[in-house]
Design an enzyme around this catalytic site. Structure first.
Site, PDB file in Angstrom:
ATOM      1  N   LYS A 131      -1.709  -3.450 -10.038  1.00  0.00           N
ATOM      2  CA  LYS A 131      -2.841  -2.894  -9.434  1.00  0.00           C
ATOM      3  C   LYS A 131      -3.263  -1.788  -9.913  1.00  0.00           C
ATOM      4  O   LYS A 131      -2.321  -0.847 -10.212  1.00  0.00           O
ATOM      5  CB  LYS A 131      -2.527  -2.580  -7.766  1.00  0.00           C
ATOM      6  N   SER A 186      -7.437  -4.304  -0.227  1.00  0.00           N
ATOM      7  CA  SER A 186      -7.874  -3.915  -1.454  1.00  0.00           C
ATOM      8  C   SER A 186      -7.202  -4.444  -2.736  1.00  0.00           C
ATOM      9  O   SER A 186      -7.577  -4.328  -3.909  1.00  0.00           O
ATOM     10  CB  SER A 186      -7.965  -2.381  -1.496  1.00  0.00           C
ATOM     11  N   SER A 206      -3.626  -4.057   2.698  1.00  0.00           N
ATOM     12  CA  SER A 206      -4.083  -4.398   1.390  1.00  0.00           C
ATOM     13  C   SER A 206      -3.167  -5.390   0.594  1.00  0.00           C
ATOM     14  O   SER A 206      -3.781  -5.832  -0.562  1.00  0.00           O
ATOM     15  CB  SER A 206      -4.300  -3.230   0.566  1.00  0.00           C
TER      16      SER A 206
HETATM   17  N1  GLN Z   1      -8.532  -2.680   4.447  1.00  0.00           N
HETATM   18  C1  GLN Z   1      -8.023  -1.334   4.977  1.00  0.00           C
HETATM   19  C2  GLN Z   1      -8.767  -0.282   4.596  1.00  0.00           C
HETATM   20  O1  GLN Z   1      -9.713  -0.461   4.095  1.00  0.00           O
HETATM   21  C3  GLN Z   1      -6.736  -1.446   4.319  1.00  0.00           C
HETATM   22  C4  GLN Z   1      -6.591  -0.980   3.295  1.00  0.00           C
HETATM   23  C5  GLN Z   1      -5.440  -0.656   2.364  1.00  0.00           C
HETATM   24  O2  GLN Z   1      -4.227  -1.186   3.030  1.00  0.00           O
HETATM   25  N2  GLN Z   1      -5.217  -0.237   1.240  1.00  0.00           N
HETATM   26  O3  GLN Z   1      -8.373   0.885   4.808  1.00  0.00           O
END
Ligand code: GLN
Length: 492
Positions: free
Chosen positions: A78, A153, A177
């Site tokens: 990532k 994400s 995410s």
């Molecule tokens: N979708 C969640 C957010 O937008 C989790 C994101 C994540 O785990 N980085 O905060």
């Protein structure tokens, strides 16, 4: 799920088979690299999973044979995690062209354990999002259907694995995410316990929640990747001093007598028909194999989303203050006052979701509102954590689906932040409690559906062996690789 996986994919039958093929010299590490490198380029035009594909493997200088857990297998990374000398943008224009000055501890460990890095995957900016659309890198497409989101994400990492370009990938998980993209892309994703994996060299979103996670075709792959990155690190004081993770193969009768709790929240929420069907099927599988299932009251879980969005925005507003256009990040306007340099760098460099969260977090922390918002959220978070602990006094695992729906269409939620935030309803609880949680595919037709299991603190072994045994038992159903050519492809 009808599977027409890419022909000749060396891990078509799972990661265990791949490792066997390497050990028996059916395939060399070099051939595997060539396959992954070629396939990454082939799928990237359609999926945009990778922000960058490396020409040459990012590898360790030498790997001690006793440490060679990954046997030279490529890993997609990532774009949130430093690999020395390579760009690391966090999906943000403010960090475009920023070169990582050192490698993250997890990257260093990964290459010391025989992994090589294939490339950097696209993501929502600073990890903020559930669709991999919030980014200067452009949206990532789900290989199961190119008009759908791969989740976020870590959507690029999940799409890279589901498209068959890498047997596994590293992601990060703050509120879901790793798990939500794994669910949307039909693969397996593990968020380890808070403190299991070092975050040194991983860009921060919300520090009390962030965790590096593993994505793979199956639980075995996730386990091997976790083995190669876990353990105490002097450079991250939040890492636990417990021994590094070592996976033990599941014995016979893993499910027998296993006590599984299902939060009563599942009786209230509305889920899509295919999620419901997969959930019911999985419950039947568990019962047939000797597990004991019961619904348990967890009334505080319904507050998780609100608590999470107060805590993560507050922490993010503080973490992101370092991008001032002077010390770090893209410079704003030149030859203007310092205040203008900073405000122009932040106005131009951050995307709208990141700005929204900085505003929300700054508000929640501001004098006069801190008690009502941030401090209250911190108290409820503690109660949520305690409610998990009390369930685990009587149960081994907690089960829910990972999400209430399959992959939604790209563009469907991006204009409606609340709708987008709702995608995380089932993944956030374990994040607030710092617990390990895994998502794995459990649908037999249509778009992938993920189930989520949560375990007590540091019991990753339990999660992985249960899912591993399930995946070995669900004969003929080999989830993970999206049929190729991809649905919705205009060419190929
Ligand atoms: N979708 C969640 C957010 O937008 C989790 C994101 C994540 O785990 N980085 O905060």
């Amino acid at each position: 799920m009808e599977s027409l996986p890419p022909s000749n994919c060396p891990w078509e039958r799972g990661t265990r088979e791949l490792f066997k093929s390497i050990k028996t010299k059916k395939i060399s590490a070099n051939e595997l690299w060539k396959y992954c490198h070629g396939r990454a380029q082939e799928i990237n035009g359609e999926t945009k999973a990778y922000y960058q594909i490396f020409d040459k493997a990012f590898a360790g200088a030498s790997v001690d044979s006793s440490n060679n857990v990954l046997l030279g297998a490529p890993v997609a990374l990532k774009d949130f995690i430093f690999a020395k000398g390579n760009e690391c943008t966090a999906g943000s224009a403010i960090l475009e062209k920023f070169i990582a000055p050192y490698s993250a501890s997890c990257v260093q460990r990964l290459v010391d354990h025989g992994g090589v890095i294939l490339g950097r995957t696209s993501m929502d900016e600073f990890g903020m999002g559930s669709s991999s659309e919030n980014s200067f890198q452009g949206p990532v497409m789900n290989p199961w259907n190119l008009s759908r989101s791969p989740g976020g994400s870590s959507g690029g990492s999940a799409a890279a694995v589901a498209a068959g370009s890498a047997p596994f990938a590293l992601g990060t998980d703050t509120g879901g995410s790793v798990r939500q993209p794994a669910a949307f892309c039909g693969i397996t994703g593990l968020k380890p316990s808070y403190g299991r994996v070092s975050r040194f060299g991983v860009i921060s979103f919300a520090s009390s929640l962030d965790q590096v996670g593993t994505l793979g075709l199956d639980a075995y792959g996730c386990a091997k990747l976790l083995e190669s990155i876990s353990g105490q690190d002097d450079r991250d004081p939040t890492t636990s001093h417990a021994d590094a993770f070592k996976y033990e193969e599941p014995g016979a009768g893993v499910f027998k007598g296993l006590k599984i709790a299902i939060p009563d929240l599942m009786e209230e929420v509305e889920m899509d028909g295919n999620v419901k069907a997969a959930f019911e099927d999985f419950k039947i599988f568990l019962k047939t194999n000797g597990a004991i299932l019961a619904t348990v009251p967890m009334p505080l879980l319904k507050y998780s989303l609100a608590v999470y969005y107060l805590i993560c925005t507050s922490e993010a507003s503080s973490n992101l203050s370092r991008y001032d256009g002077v010390h770090l990040g893209f410079g704003g306007e030149k030859n203007v006052s310092l205040a203008k340099v900073m405000s122009s760098a932040r106005s131009l460099g951050f995307g709208s979701e990141v700005k929204r969260r900085i505003l929300l977090g700054t508000f929640a922390l501001s004098a006069g509102y801190r008690d009502a918002f941030f401090n209250k959220a911190a108290k409820v978070r503690r109660l949520i954590k305690e409610s998990y602990e009390s369930i685990f006094e009587s149960y081994d695992l907690i089960l829910t689906p990972t999400t209430l729906e399959s992959a939604f269409k790209i563009g469907d939620r991006i204009q409606d932040p609340i709708k987008m935030y709702n995608s995380d309803r089932l993944t956030i609880g374990p994040s607030l409690a710092g617990l390990p949680a895994i998502s794995f595919p459990a649908a037999s037709s249509g778009l992938p559906v993920g189930m989520q299991l949560v375990a007590p603190y540091f019991k990753e072994q339990r999660l992985l062996e249960v899912v591993d045994a399930y995946q070995e038992a669900s004969d003929g159903f080999r989830p993970g690789l999206a049929p190729y050519p991809f649905e919705g492809a205009t060419h190929g």
